[in-house]
Structure formats: structure tokens, C-alpha cells
Design a protein around this motif. Structure first.
Motif, PDB file in Angstrom:
ATOM      1  N   PHE A  11       1.018  -0.888   0.231  1.00  0.00           N
ATOM      2  CA  PHE A  11      -0.019   0.109   0.113  1.00  0.00           C
ATOM      3  C   PHE A  11       0.770   1.365  -0.129  1.00  0.00           C
ATOM      4  CE2 PHE A  11      -1.888  -3.400   2.451  1.00  0.00           C
ATOM      5  CZ  PHE A  11      -3.260  -3.556   1.609  1.00  0.00           C
ATOM      6  N   GLU A  12       0.631   2.138  -1.063  1.00  0.00           N
ATOM      7  CA  GLU A  12       1.390   3.331  -0.777  1.00  0.00           C
ATOM      8  C   GLU A  12       0.824   4.553  -1.704  1.00  0.00           C
ATOM      9  OE1 GLU A  12       4.822   3.041  -3.498  1.00  0.00           O
ATOM     10  OE2 GLU A  12       3.543   1.799  -5.259  1.00  0.00           O
ATOM     11  N   LEU A  13       0.948   5.831  -1.138  1.00  0.00           N
ATOM     12  CA  LEU A  13       0.180   6.911  -1.574  1.00  0.00           C
ATOM     13  C   LEU A  13       1.077   7.349  -2.971  1.00  0.00           C
ATOM     14  CD1 LEU A  13      -0.217   8.831   1.999  1.00  0.00           C
ATOM     15  CD2 LEU A  13      -1.798   7.405   0.386  1.00  0.00           C
ATOM     16  N   PRO A  14       0.190   7.865  -3.895  1.00  0.00           N
ATOM     17  CA  PRO A  14       0.907   8.328  -5.207  1.00  0.00           C
ATOM     18  C   PRO A  14       1.470   9.791  -4.623  1.00  0.00           C
ATOM     19  CG  PRO A  14      -1.608   8.930  -5.131  1.00  0.00           C
ATOM     20  CD  PRO A  14      -1.307   7.940  -3.925  1.00  0.00           C
ATOM     21  N   SER A  15       2.554  10.337  -5.866  1.00  0.00           N
ATOM     22  CA  SER A  15       3.076  11.535  -5.244  1.00  0.00           C
ATOM     23  C   SER A  15       2.653  12.520  -6.067  1.00  0.00           C
ATOM     24  CB  SER A  15       4.684  11.356  -6.075  1.00  0.00           C
ATOM     25  OG  SER A  15       4.633  10.986  -7.320  1.00  0.00           O
ATOM     26  N   VAL A  16       1.222  12.381  -6.773  1.00  0.00           N
ATOM     27  CA  VAL A  16       0.716  13.359  -7.514  1.00  0.00           C
ATOM     28  C   VAL A  16      -0.671  13.230  -7.257  1.00  0.00           C
ATOM     29  CG1 VAL A  16      -0.172  14.600  -9.421  1.00  0.00           C
ATOM     30  CG2 VAL A  16       2.288  13.907  -9.361  1.00  0.00           C
ATOM     31  N   PRO A  17      -1.617  14.040  -6.705  1.00  0.00           N
ATOM     32  CA  PRO A  17      -1.032  15.528  -6.426  1.00  0.00           C
ATOM     33  C   PRO A  17      -0.376  15.378  -5.072  1.00  0.00           C
ATOM     34  CG  PRO A  17      -3.404  15.085  -5.708  1.00  0.00           C
ATOM     35  CD  PRO A  17      -2.846  13.901  -6.508  1.00  0.00           C
ATOM     36  N   SER A  18       0.516  16.482  -4.815  1.00  0.00           N
ATOM     37  CA  SER A  18       1.277  16.490  -3.697  1.00  0.00           C
ATOM     38  C   SER A  18       0.640  16.474  -2.312  1.00  0.00           C
ATOM     39  CB  SER A  18       2.549  17.791  -3.906  1.00  0.00           C
ATOM     40  OG  SER A  18       1.642  18.826  -3.982  1.00  0.00           O
ATOM     41  N   ALA A  19      -0.748  17.252  -2.270  1.00  0.00           N
ATOM     42  CA  ALA A  19      -1.436  17.391  -1.057  1.00  0.00           C
ATOM     43  C   ALA A  19      -1.745  15.953  -0.547  1.00  0.00           C
ATOM     44  CB  ALA A  19      -2.778  18.184  -1.231  1.00  0.00           C
TER      45      ALA A  19
ATOM     46  N   TRP B 291      -1.458  12.866   4.235  1.00  0.00           N
ATOM     47  CA  TRP B 291      -1.881  11.592   4.887  1.00  0.00           C
ATOM     48  C   TRP B 291      -0.576  10.712   5.029  1.00  0.00           C
ATOM     49  CZ3 TRP B 291      -6.938  11.028   6.329  1.00  0.00           C
ATOM     50  CH2 TRP B 291      -7.757  11.800   5.595  1.00  0.00           C
ATOM     51  N   THR B 292      -0.635   9.710   5.656  1.00  0.00           N
ATOM     52  CA  THR B 292       0.692   8.892   5.589  1.00  0.00           C
ATOM     53  C   THR B 292       0.022   7.414   5.942  1.00  0.00           C
ATOM     54  OG1 THR B 292       2.435   8.154   7.015  1.00  0.00           O
ATOM     55  CG2 THR B 292       0.588   8.997   8.228  1.00  0.00           C
ATOM     56  N   ILE B 293       0.642   6.350   5.432  1.00  0.00           N
ATOM     57  CA  ILE B 293       0.106   4.709   5.345  1.00  0.00           C
ATOM     58  C   ILE B 293       1.213   4.170   6.265  1.00  0.00           C
ATOM     59  CG2 ILE B 293      -0.165   2.770   4.013  1.00  0.00           C
ATOM     60  CD1 ILE B 293      -1.315   4.334   1.818  1.00  0.00           C
ATOM     61  N   THR B 294       0.697   3.402   7.102  1.00  0.00           N
ATOM     62  CA  THR B 294       1.606   2.606   7.829  1.00  0.00           C
ATOM     63  C   THR B 294       1.315   1.165   7.798  1.00  0.00           C
ATOM     64  OG1 THR B 294       1.719   4.441   9.656  1.00  0.00           O
ATOM     65  CG2 THR B 294       2.603   2.016  10.289  1.00  0.00           C
TER      66      THR B 294
ATOM     67  N   ASP C 101      -1.335  -7.845   4.561  1.00  0.00           N
ATOM     68  CA  ASP C 101      -2.701  -7.826   4.104  1.00  0.00           C
ATOM     69  C   ASP C 101      -3.370  -6.526   4.605  1.00  0.00           C
ATOM     70  OD1 ASP C 101      -2.561 -10.084   2.566  1.00  0.00           O
ATOM     71  OD2 ASP C 101      -3.383 -11.438   4.242  1.00  0.00           O
ATOM     72  N   TYR C 102      -2.998  -6.023   5.899  1.00  0.00           N
ATOM     73  CA  TYR C 102      -3.426  -4.725   6.353  1.00  0.00           C
ATOM     74  C   TYR C 102      -2.342  -3.617   6.309  1.00  0.00           C
ATOM     75  CZ  TYR C 102      -7.505  -7.702   7.267  1.00  0.00           C
ATOM     76  OH  TYR C 102      -8.431  -8.617   7.043  1.00  0.00           O
ATOM     77  N   ALA C 103      -3.106  -2.309   6.344  1.00  0.00           N
ATOM     78  CA  ALA C 103      -2.265  -1.164   6.502  1.00  0.00           C
ATOM     79  C   ALA C 103      -3.215  -0.310   7.265  1.00  0.00           C
ATOM     80  CB  ALA C 103      -1.623  -0.581   5.292  1.00  0.00           C
ATOM     81  N   GLN C 104      -2.721   1.002   7.895  1.00  0.00           N
ATOM     82  CA  GLN C 104      -3.218   1.985   8.413  1.00  0.00           C
ATOM     83  C   GLN C 104      -3.162   3.230   7.859  1.00  0.00           C
ATOM     84  OE1 GLN C 104      -2.009   1.960  12.652  1.00  0.00           O
ATOM     85  NE2 GLN C 104      -3.753   0.577  13.181  1.00  0.00           N
ATOM     86  N   LEU C 105      -4.120   3.993   7.454  1.00  0.00           N
ATOM     87  CA  LEU C 105      -4.145   5.387   6.881  1.00  0.00           C
ATOM     88  C   LEU C 105      -4.579   6.240   8.164  1.00  0.00           C
ATOM     89  CD1 LEU C 105      -4.094   7.191   4.420  1.00  0.00           C
ATOM     90  CD2 LEU C 105      -6.627   6.897   4.315  1.00  0.00           C
ATOM     91  N   SER C 106      -3.675   7.380   8.132  1.00  0.00           N
ATOM     92  CA  SER C 106      -3.901   8.236   9.079  1.00  0.00           C
ATOM     93  C   SER C 106      -3.605   9.715   8.827  1.00  0.00           C
ATOM     94  CB  SER C 106      -3.241   7.977  10.682  1.00  0.00           C
ATOM     95  OG  SER C 106      -1.831   7.740  10.116  1.00  0.00           O
TER      96      SER C 106
END
Length: 727
Positions: free
Chosen positions: A460-468, A473-476, A481-486
Motif C-alpha cells: 500500500f502506498e500513496l501516489p506522489s501526485v497530487p502532492s497534497a 496523509w500517511t500509510i503505516t 494484508d493490512y495497513a493503516q491510513l492516518s
């Protein structure tokens, strides 16, 4: 008993009636000697008198008919039965000694003396051989009993009948009977003498034949008939059939018909024309009971049965059914999968087999009609709903061109091996989080339609675009199979945010998918739960919009409530003011048709004054109490009837009638029968005058010619009265 008498002077004794020894054999008497005065002169003495027997009674048999039995073929001296006769005379003398003899025997076959009887005991035994039930089933023997030791000249005789039944023994083996007989000559060696014997003796071998179609069971192919001269429907007659050769696989059995004793050759295991075209059976027949001693089986107790098998068109069959193949999903259209061919068991028929689809749920396959080659008609997808446990199943039909045509089915099972052709999908699609970090987080995972090893662990990862996105947000990662979005920042304004997340599986090659999760950011209480106002605010609605929505809801509910109340009130009014009579029966604005005009005023003299209300009540008051006319106004206290309104409403008619009925029911002056009920009194007279002025008269003073001027409706009346003088 007054049997004896005595001369009182001489002392001679006499009998007063004939004596019967069989009634009483002896008497014991006592004699007394007395003088003229009756005094005893001598002691009494005992007299014993014995009655001497005479031959006055014939022998009497206990039964007039005796029944006995003896087996056929019994040896001489075999006991059959005993007859007994009794003689009432003294058995110690010749008068009571009975002797027996056989008078006649019927029939006298094979000898006139087949039985003898013991003259003293009455035992009947066989005296000659040759008892045969199949020739003579019963003998009737007349037996004579004679006293005086059997002296026919002096003795008395009597007769009885002895019925002797010859019982059956299994002395006749069953023999096959048919019109088809093979004669086999017996050769006995060399020389002219032996040849003559051989030409005179033949053994008959019975042959039967039948026919059966292949693949049929429980079919009777031949009936074997036998002859048995023993007692029918007895163990000595009932036949048992056995196949002793020619059927090693057990295709046939022989059942016995209980009525006819025939043997029914029945197919119990299907025969195959391609394997056996005919069967040569050897059959033996015997009885339920064993043969009697010394009796040998007949040569005709064995028969041959030839059974021909006829060829029928059999359906083609698939040797491998169900057939399983394995291949990867996603093979291109037109790929040859396998050849699913059938075999026609009719080797001796030149027939062609054609193939077709019978069941192909997803329509993924094609089959060559000639050779059964199966190719793909579409891309096979393991993730389809038509796949059960990774297996796709299709059914094919193979039909020949025989008469009649026959067909068989085969099932092809395709096991699809998974490939990584499905990218993972992010879950959940929506979530909510507090506007301040460290209070709660969003747990995210992924779903992949593929199976292991083309699924997790996921990345699981966040895209670089858009930069906001990466700014807010951040993913841990928690596990594979699981991750946390905060939230990454300290505060984020309440609202709905679309957060894109890239999910990548572990397939080879790996597939990824960018999914968007809708996150509602809202103010939270001390427990980390979104408040109601915060949730609304997060949804993007202001306070004014919320108030407007609530006002609209209240107005809508009020309108619905008012409509319901109005409908209920209208329903109530309709029920309470509904007319109780049919509009056609309302007499206020309708013309009543009476259909009968009567005989006219010339025939009936009516006192029309009775229709008017009387001016005074004198004639009523002078009447006998309790008697009044129904058209008179009641006297005394009257019930208060309701007053009809001047301008009545149609809905009030029912209420008016009901109130009048209740008043009439409570009126004590009303008669106990149905009568005219006066609802309203209209006064004492009418300005129109009395209708009695229309009195008819036969004097002819009245002129009715004016009726002709009143139009066609009065024409009939004008004809009746206007031309009276002319008539």
C-alpha cells in the motif's frame, strides 16, 4: 322284573317272556318255603339261572366305509388298513367268533387279488406286486364278516366297504417334450446282429430354440415343456430346471411356471451381439422330490437350447467419462484443448458418429462435429461465476446414423490454473476520521479475485501526485494484508476527501491498482467518535440548509396528517347519511305504475267520504273500546311522531323513517298487526274538492265529447264514453 313265576304248590318255575342273553346273561334269585299260614318251614335257598346263548346277532362293522392308502409300487405284504366288526353273541362260543374275507375287488387290475385280509384280525395287506397310481389310483374292496367262525352255512354275515387309495411316489422322471427331436442311433459293436439292434433303438435328444435382442434383460426367450406322469402340483411333479453347460457368464436362468410346470428361459444379464452371437445351452430337469429307489433318470430329462442374439443399434459411448483436462486460464480463442471422441459399439454396422454440444453454460467451447476436437470459442476465465472449485464442466452428445439413431453423452471437466490477471481492490471504499491526528486511524486491506500465489502480501502506498495527498496523509504497514491510513498534519478541516492509494499484489508479474477511498473528516468528542453536527458538517451542509430540510419535513408531515383526518371525516359522513332505500323506490319524484285500472266506478260504489278526515270524533268515541278502524285517527295519548322537514335533505329520509318506526313500535294504541301508519295529518279538507264528483251514471246526462279535445292519450276513453248513445 317279573321275568319268572313259580307254582306255589309244586314249586315249578316258569319264564313269563322270551329271554335275551344280550340283555341279561344271568339271574340271581332267592326262593322261600312257607306253610299255608305263611310261616317259614325251611330256610330260603339261592337260585342262579344262566341264559344260554343262541346265534341271533349278526356281526356289525364299526364303520360302513373304511379309507386307507398304500404307496404305488409297494411290495407284497405291505400293510394297508384294518377293518373291525363286533358280534353281540357270546364271544366264547362260535356264535360270537367273527371271521373276515374279501368278497370283491374293483378294479381287478393288474390282478383280481391285489389284497388279502387276515380272517381273524381284519388287517388288509397287499398280496401282489404291480400297484401303479398312474394306471389305477383307487381300489374299492368289499369285506365280509361272518360269525360261527366264518361258516357260511350256519353263520350270520355283514359287509363293509374299504376304499384303498394308491398314493404317488416319484417313480416317473420328468421328460422334455417338443416337436424338434434329434434321433441318435445306438451302435453296439460289430456284426449283423448288433447292427439290427442299432437300427431298432434310438435315443431322442430334445432341442429348443429362441431369440433375444442384445442389451435386453428379463426377457423370456424360450419355453421348455416337460411331461411328468406323477401327481400334478406335488413335489413328485414340480419341475426344477438347471443349466449345466453353455452359459459360463450366467446370462440366463430358467424359472418354473407354477401352473403349467414349464421352464421359462429368461435373460438376467444383458448379452452383447458383438461378443456372442449365439448360445448353446444344455438343460437338465428334475423334480423337487428325489426319484424313488430303483428309478433312473431318463435320457429325455436333458435338452439342448439354442439362443440366437440379434443385433440392435447401440448408442455411442465415451470411453473416458468424465474426462478431466488441466490448462491455464486466459488461453486465446481458437485454442485446441483436446479430442473428446466416442466409440460406436456396433462393429458390424458401418455407421458415422456426429458430435454436438449438449451443455456449455458460458458458451466457451466448440466441438468438431466429425472428429470431436474441442477448441475455445472465448477466453476462459477462472474467476467467472460458471466456475465451481476451479472446474468448468461441459456436456457433449455423440449420435450415430443408425435406424433408429442412438446417442450417448460425455462430460468434459476443465481445471483452470490461475494466472495473475486481476489487480487488487482497496477495502473499504469509505471511512471517517477525526480532524485531529492520534485519535483514530483507518484500517485498510485489499481484495484480489485471484488465488495464491497471485494475491498478498500487498503493498500500500500513496501516489506522489497530487502532492497534497502525501502532505496530509500517511500509510503505516501492519502486515502483508493490512495497513493503516492516518493524518500526517495536526489538523485538517472537516469535509469529505478522496484519498488515492496504490495497491500492488505479489503475482508474477505483479499487478497494481489505484483505488480511491472517501474519507469523512469530522470533529470528534473525547472518545474519538464523530459528533452529529460534525458528521453533518463533514457532509458539506451548513446550518441554514439543515434548518430548511427540517422545516420541509415538518410541513410534509402536517399535510399528510390533515389529509388523513379529512378522509376519515368524509368516510364517516358517507356512512351516517347514506340512503337506506334504493333511489328507484323513492316515491317523491317518481311516477308509480299500477298496471290495473279495475272495473271503473260503474261497477263499484265507493264511499269516498271515508278517505277524508272526519270533522268530529263522536262516531269514534261511541265505539266499543279496543275496536277501531285502521284509517281512523287514534284517540287518547298519542306518541310524538317526528315532523318531516319542509325541505328535506336526501340523506335525512333514512333518519326520518327510522325515528317513525321507533315511535310506532312504542305506541300502545297501535293494533297487533301490520296496518297503515299515519306519519302526518294534513288537515280536514282540500280546496280541490272531492273526487266523488266523478260518479258515473247510466242516465246519459253527462256529455263526454270534450274528451276528444284532450289529445291522443284520452282517445280510448272518448271512444268508450263519447259514443255511448250511438252504441
Amino acid at each position: 322284573m317279573e321275568v319268572f313265576s313259580i307254582d306255589p304248590v309244586s314249586g315249578r318255575m316258569y319264564v313269563t317272556r322270551p329271554m335275551d342273553r344280550e340283555e341279561r346273561a344271568s339271574y340271581h334269585l332267592r326262593a322261600h318255603a312257607v306253610d299255608m299260614n305263611g310261616n317259614k318251614v325251611e330256610n330260603p335257598i339261592d337260585l342262579y339261572i344262566y341264559v344260554i346263548d343262541m346265534n341271533d346277532n349278526r356281526p356289525e362293522f364299526i364303520n360302513q366305509v373304511y379309507n386307507g392308502s398304500v404307496d404305488e409300487g409297494s411290495k407284497p405284504g405291505t400293510y394297508v388298513m384294518t377293518v373291525t366288526a363286533n358280534d353281540a353273541d357270546d364271544s366264547t362260543t362260535a356264535n360270537g367268533m367273527v371271521r373276515y374275507r374279501i368278497v370283491t375287488q374293483t378294479p381287478q387290475s393288474p390282478s383280481q387279488n391285489m389284497f388279502t385280509i387276515n380272517s381273524e384280525t381284519g388287517d388288509i395287506v397287499t398280496v401282489a406286486a404291480g400297484l401303479d397310481r398312474e394306471k389305477v389310483q383307487q381300489y374299492i374292496v368289499i369285506v365280509q364278516a361272518t360269525d360261527m367262525e366264518g361258516n357260511l352255512n350256519y353263520g350270520l354275515s355283514n359287509t363293509a366297504t374299504a376304499i384303498i387309495t394308491v398314493t404317488d411316489v416319484n417313480d416317473n422322471p420328468p421328460e422334455f417334450t417338443t416337436s424338434t427331436v434329434l434321433q441318435v442311433a445306438i451302435t453296439g459293436g460289430h456284426g449283423e446282429k448288433n447292427k439290427e439292434i442299432a437300427n431298432d433303438k434310438f435315443l431322442e435328444l430334445v432341442k429348443y430354440s429362441g431369440e433375444v435382442p442384445e442389451n435386453r434383460v428379463e426377457v423370456v426367450v424360450a419355453n421348455l415343456t416337460v411331461m411328468d406322469r406323477d401327481q400334478p402340483h406335488s413335489p413328485n411333479w414340480n419341475a426344477i430346471y438347471r443349466i449345466i453347460s453353455g452359459d459360463p457368464s450366467g446370462h440366463f436362468t430358467i424359472r418354473t411356471d407354477p401352473v403349467t410346470n414349464e421352464g421359462m428361459v429368461t435373460v438376467v444379464k444383458a448379452v452383447d451381439y458383438e461378443m456372442n452371437r449365439a448360445f448353446m445351452l444344455t438343460v437338465m430337469v428334475s423334480n423337487q422330490a428325489p426319484l424313488a429307489s430303483g428309478i433312473q433318470m431318463s435320457f429325455q430329462s436333458t435338452a439342448g437350447v439354442t439362443i440366437s442374439v440379434t443385433d440392435v443399434n447401440e448408442a455411442p459411448y465415451f470411453p473416458t467419462n468424465h474426462k478431466l483436462i488441466r490448462l491455464e486460464e486466459g488461453v486465446p480463442t481458437g485454442t485446441v484443448l483436446t479430442t473428446f471422441s466416442a466409440v460406436d459399439p456396433d462393429r458390424f454396422m458401418q455407421q458415422a458418429v456426429r458430435y454436438s454440444k449438449l451443455s456449455d453454460p458460458a458458451n466457451w467451447l466448440n466441438i468438431n462435429a466429425t472428429n470431436g476436437q474441442i477448441t475455445t470459442a472465448a477466453v476462459l476465465d477462472r474467476e467467472s461465476d460458471y466456475i465451481k472449485n476451479n472446474v468448468y464442466e461441459a456436456t457433449f452428445l455423440a449420435a450415430d446414423n443408425g435406424i433408429p439413431p442412438a446417442s450417448g453423452t460425455g462430460t468434459l471437466q476443465i481445471y483452470l490454473i490461475d494466472i495473475n490477471d486481476n489487480a487488487p481492490e482497496l477495502l473499504p471504499k469509505e471511512a471517517q476520521i477525526c480532524e485531529k491526528p492520534n485519535l483514530n486511524v483507518i484500517n485498510i486491506t485489499a481484495a484480489d479475485a485471484d488465488i495464491d500465489p497471485n494475491i498478498g502480501p500487498f503493498v500500500f502506498e500513496l501516489p506522489s501526485v497530487p502532492s497534497a495527498v502525501r502532505k496530509n496523509w500517511t500509510i503505516t504497514r501492519l502486515n502483508g494484508d493490512y495497513a493503516q491510513l492516518s493524518l500526517r498534519i495536526m489538523y485538517l478541516e472537516a469535509g469529505v476527501y478522496d484519498v488515492p492509494i496504490i495497491v500492488t499484489d505479489s503475482g508474477n508479474p505483479p499487478l497494481y491498482n489505484t483505488s480511491v477511498i472517501k474519507v469523512k473528516v469530522c470533529p470528534c468528542d473525547e472518545n474519538g467518535d464523530c459528533t452529529t453536527i460534525g458528521a453533518v458538517a463533514a457532509a458539506g451542509l451548513g446550518t441554514g440548509a439543515i434548518i430548511a430540510i427540517l422545516i420541509c419535513i415538518i410541513i410534509l408531515l402536517t399535510m399528510v396528517l390533515l389529509f388523513v383526518v379529512w378522509m376519515k371525516r368524509r368516510e364517516k359522513e358517507r356512512h351516517t347519511k347514506q340512503l337506506l332505500i334504493d333511489p328507484e323506490d323513492d316515491v317523491r319524484d317518481n311516477i308509480l305504475k299500477y298496471d290495473e285500472e279495475g272495473g271503473g266506478e260503474e261497477d263499484q260504489d265507493y264511499d269516498l267520504s271515508q278517505l277524508q278526515q272526519p270533522e268530529t270524533m263522536d262516531h269514534v268515541l261511541n265505539k266499543t273500546p279496543g275496536v277501531r278502524r285502521v284509517d281512523e285517527r287514534p284517540i287518547g295519548a298519542e306518541p310524538q311522531y317526528p315532523i318531516r322537514p319542509v325541505i328535506p335533505h336526501p340523506g335525512d329520509i333514512g333518519d326520518f323513517i327510522n325515528e317513525g318506526l321507533r315511535a310506532a313500535d312504542n305506541d300502545p294504541t297501535a293494533p297487533p298487526y301490520d296496518s297503515l301508519l299515519v306519519f302526518d295529518y294534513e288537515g280536514s279538507g282540500s280546496t280541490a274538492g272531492s273526487v266523488s264528483s266523478l260518479n258515473s251514471s247510466s242516465s246519459g246526462d253527462q256529455d263526454y265529447d270534450y274528451l276528444n279535445d284532450w289529445g291522443p292519450r284520452f282517445k280510448k276513453l272518448a271512444d268508450m264514453y263519447g259514443g255511448g248513445e250511438e252504441d
